[in-house]
Write a protein that holds these residues in place. Structure first.
Motif: not given
Ligand SMILES: Cc1cc2nc3c(=O)[nH]c(=O)nc-3n(C[C@H](O)[C@H](O)[C@H](O)COP(=O)(O)OP(=O)(O)OC[C@H]3O[C@@H](n4cnc5c(N)ncnc54)[C@H](O)[C@@H]3O)c2cc1C
Length: 213
Positions: A12, A42, A117
């Protein structure tokens, strides 16, 4: 490949950042390790409605699942507390659907999505950052957005820091059918055997919902 900005991570945060960057006229490449956006899912997809709208996100059928107005809290001693805002306060979405929508918007507005990637190295020099992926892709950019979530490859490479694994809480999320609860509320269960977190049931309708422990 070259771009003004490279975003690492197609969750996100990365998708919203990348979409905002292209909307502001910056040539942007987003790199995601998985072959598909939104998978694995997730997230329960529950978001505060005010903040959702502040991000400029429409209520789209591509990810909309439910709207809730409150929460029912269950205490370890069996007490039940009902919190009702008297109005819609949170949206339940398909997180996969939402991520796909954001990725489509990003590409439609001219962004480049590089799936499958995994970024394994990042270096800098001559006012450029260079990211390298396991598949051998190299991208040079003026700026880098680290949106790798709880992973910390870039964090370690750039700032020599890492996420604190002892703070991680393992969660399993499942779909349930037949809960028969009022779908206008989410349900939180505080239990003695869950000292660091809580269990939840987030209804999609009066039959189907997502539970997490
Ligand atoms: C079971 C569960 C339920 C949840 N429910 C909620 C909810 O209802 N509401 C809410 O607000 N939050 C919720 N959360 C928390 C929420 O999912 C996270 O806060 C949110 O997904 C964080 O977003 P992000 O983009 O920072 O990380 P992520 O969604 O983890 O995205 C990171 C992305 O980066 C990619 N990535 C990582 N390292 C690399 C790399 N080296 N090279 C290329 N790609 C890479 C990963 O594959 C991933 O796709 C929940 C979490 C869990 C585990």
């Amino acid at each position: 490949m070259k771009a003004q900005v490279v975003v690492v991570g197609g969750g996100a945060v990365g998708l919203i950042a990348a979409k905002t960057l292209v909307e502001n006229g910056l040539e942007t490449i987003l790199v995601e390790e998985h072959e598909e956006i939104g998978v694995p899912e997730h997230c329960a997809g529950l978001f505060n409605l005010v903040n959702f709208k502040r991000l400029g996100l429409p209520i789209s059928e591509k990810y909309f699942e439910n709207i809730v107005r409150g929460a029912v809290l269950h205490s370890p001693t069996g007490r039940k507390i009902e919190l009702d805002a008297g109005r819609s306060i949170a949206i339940v979405t398909s997180r996969r659907g939402l991520d796909l929508f954001l990725a489509e918007e990003f590409e439609r507005k001219g962004g480049s999505l590089m799936l499958g990637n995994r970024v394994v190295n990042v270096t800098s020099g001559d006012n450029l950052v260079k990211v390298e992926t396991r598949r051998g892709l190299e991208i040079k950019a003026e700026k880098l957005v680290d949106a790798e979530g709880m992973a910390s490859i870039l964090l370690r490479k750039i700032l020599n820091k890492t996420t604190e694994r002892n703070m991680w809480i393992p969660i399993i999320q499942l779909w349930v059918e037949g809960h028969s609860l009022d779908p206008r509320y989410v349900y939180l269960f505080f239990e003695r055997y869950l000292p660091e977190f809580f269990a939840y049931l987030i209804p999609v309708n009066d039959e189907v919902g997502k539970i997490g422990v």
